[in-house]
Scaffold this active site. Structure first.
Site, PDB file in Angstrom:
ATOM      1  N   LYS A  13      48.057  43.163  94.721  1.00  0.00           N
ATOM      2  CA  LYS A  13      47.322  43.624  95.910  1.00  0.00           C
ATOM      3  C   LYS A  13      46.724  42.464  96.706  1.00  0.00           C
ATOM      4  CE  LYS A  13      44.311  46.425  94.113  1.00  0.00           C
ATOM      5  NZ  LYS A  13      44.620  46.312  92.679  1.00  0.00           N
ATOM      6  N   ARG A  88      38.086  52.954  94.723  1.00  0.00           N
ATOM      7  CA  ARG A  88      38.605  52.928  93.368  1.00  0.00           C
ATOM      8  C   ARG A  88      38.219  54.181  92.599  1.00  0.00           C
ATOM      9  NH1 ARG A  88      39.189  47.200  92.683  1.00  0.00           N
ATOM     10  NH2 ARG A  88      39.866  46.581  90.622  1.00  0.00           N
ATOM     11  N   ARG A 127      48.056  35.189  84.399  1.00  0.00           N
ATOM     12  CA  ARG A 127      47.485  34.860  85.704  1.00  0.00           C
ATOM     13  C   ARG A 127      46.392  33.784  85.608  1.00  0.00           C
ATOM     14  NH1 ARG A 127      45.315  39.599  89.622  1.00  0.00           N
ATOM     15  NH2 ARG A 127      43.586  39.838  88.177  1.00  0.00           N
ATOM     16  N   ARG A 138      40.647  34.100  84.881  1.00  0.00           N
ATOM     17  CA  ARG A 138      39.491  34.907  85.252  1.00  0.00           C
ATOM     18  C   ARG A 138      38.910  35.517  83.984  1.00  0.00           C
ATOM     19  NH1 ARG A 138      41.096  39.036  89.998  1.00  0.00           N
ATOM     20  NH2 ARG A 138      40.079  40.505  88.601  1.00  0.00           N
ATOM     21  N   ARG A 149      40.677  47.425  81.662  1.00  0.00           N
ATOM     22  CA  ARG A 149      40.783  47.620  83.112  1.00  0.00           C
ATOM     23  C   ARG A 149      41.924  48.569  83.456  1.00  0.00           C
ATOM     24  NH1 ARG A 149      41.458  41.843  84.710  1.00  0.00           N
ATOM     25  NH2 ARG A 149      42.026  42.598  86.753  1.00  0.00           N
TER      26      ARG A 149
HETATM   27  P1  ADP Z   1      41.883  43.770  89.938  1.00  0.00           P
HETATM   28  O1  ADP Z   1      42.492  44.576  91.055  1.00  0.00           O
HETATM   29  O2  ADP Z   1      42.768  42.673  89.465  1.00  0.00           O
HETATM   30  O3  ADP Z   1      41.303  44.583  88.830  1.00  0.00           O
HETATM   31  P2  ADP Z   1      39.616  43.070  91.645  1.00  0.00           P
HETATM   32  O4  ADP Z   1      39.434  41.681  92.091  1.00  0.00           O
HETATM   33  O5  ADP Z   1      39.990  44.085  92.663  1.00  0.00           O
HETATM   34  O6  ADP Z   1      40.649  42.962  90.477  1.00  0.00           O
HETATM   35  O7  ADP Z   1      38.283  43.592  90.925  1.00  0.00           O
HETATM   36  C1  ADP Z   1      37.657  42.887  89.875  1.00  0.00           C
HETATM   37  C2  ADP Z   1      36.455  43.674  89.359  1.00  0.00           C
HETATM   38  O8  ADP Z   1      35.506  43.874  90.423  1.00  0.00           O
HETATM   39  C3  ADP Z   1      36.763  45.104  88.872  1.00  0.00           C
HETATM   40  O9  ADP Z   1      37.231  45.126  87.551  1.00  0.00           O
HETATM   41  C4  ADP Z   1      35.389  45.772  89.046  1.00  0.00           C
HETATM   42  O10 ADP Z   1      34.501  45.419  88.021  1.00  0.00           O
HETATM   43  C5  ADP Z   1      34.883  45.154  90.338  1.00  0.00           C
HETATM   44  N1  ADP Z   1      35.276  45.977  91.513  1.00  0.00           N
HETATM   45  C6  ADP Z   1      36.117  45.603  92.519  1.00  0.00           C
HETATM   46  N2  ADP Z   1      36.254  46.606  93.424  1.00  0.00           N
HETATM   47  C7  ADP Z   1      35.500  47.636  92.977  1.00  0.00           C
HETATM   48  C8  ADP Z   1      35.232  48.963  93.444  1.00  0.00           C
HETATM   49  N3  ADP Z   1      35.785  49.425  94.568  1.00  0.00           N
HETATM   50  N4  ADP Z   1      34.404  49.742  92.710  1.00  0.00           N
HETATM   51  C9  ADP Z   1      33.836  49.291  91.596  1.00  0.00           C
HETATM   52  N5  ADP Z   1      34.053  48.081  91.086  1.00  0.00           N
HETATM   53  C10 ADP Z   1      34.873  47.245  91.757  1.00  0.00           C
END
Ligand code: ADP
Length: 204
Positions: A13, A88, A127, A138, A149
């Protein structure tokens, strides 16, 4: 154009969001990136979010929704945006719909990047990202957190696919292949693939 990019962790994404937003001329807004910037900047928001992020859990909706609402109110998002990582949960999607309605807008499209779980685990465990000139993993890409996750995605985020399908907004694309292949599928699904259209023969 107002677009949401949907897909599990590791689907690509972030990469696609940057490229597609560039082509559409709208800002790419990533909640994950905003949270990470706040964590490294040691802000109050970052301190709150870090606990959840490190565990692979979602940051609570009230924190996330307020943050996105503020971001969408900035001038550069007035003409459109591409959201990456938000919404999400169904509750976030409903709040997004309400916030946009207040502004007299709606989403134009929701693009779901589809990748099978085996491939996701493979991608996430390998990654690395560049931090201060070094390639690091990360914290939330550690194998046990990755598994969690993916579970969180299955339970809380995957239902958004049906939610947006019912709204007639969903387009699913296969996100396995080269970055360029996935980008061109995405642009086609958004009706923004200038390459294809430019080649159409003129009517005789
Ligand atoms: P990925 O898509 O690889 O899981 P992101 O960078 O989108 O990684 O998100 C990393 C973390 O940030 C998530 O695991 C969560 O803890 C938090 N996060 C990101 N976006 C949201 C959201 N819309 N609602 C709640 N938590 C979020």
């Amino acid at each position: 154009m107002r677009v949401v990019l949907l897909g599990p962790p590791g689907a690509g994404k972030g990469t696609q969001a940057q490229i597609i937003a560039g082509k559409l001329g709208v800002p790419a807004i990533s909640t994950g990136d905003i949270f990470r910037a706040n964590v490294s900047g040691q802000t109050e928001l970052g301190r709150k979010a870090k606990v959840y992020m490190d565990a692979g859990d979602l940051v609570p909706d009230e924190i996330t929704v307020a943050m996105v609402k503020d971001r969408l109110a900035e001038a550069d998002a007035a003409g459109g945006f591409l959201l990456d990582g938000f919404p999400r949960t169904i509750a976030q999607a409903e709040q997004l719909r309400a916030s946009l309605q207040e502004l007299g807008h709606g989403l134009d499209r929701v693009l779901e990047l589809v990748v099978d779980e085996e491939e996701l685990v493979r991608r996430l465990s390998g990654r690395r990202m560049l931090v201060d000139g070094q390639m690091v993993q990360r914290d939330d890409d550690k194998p046990e957190t990755v598994r969690h996750r993916l579970e969180v995605y299955r339970e809380q985020t995957a239902p958004l696919s049906g939610f947006y399908e019912d709204e007639g907004l969903l387009a699913r694309i296969d996100a396995i292949g080269s970055v360029e292949e996935v980008t061109s599928r995405a642009l086609r699904a958004l009706g923004a693939d200038t390459d294809g259209e430019a080649g159409q023969p003129a009517a005789v």
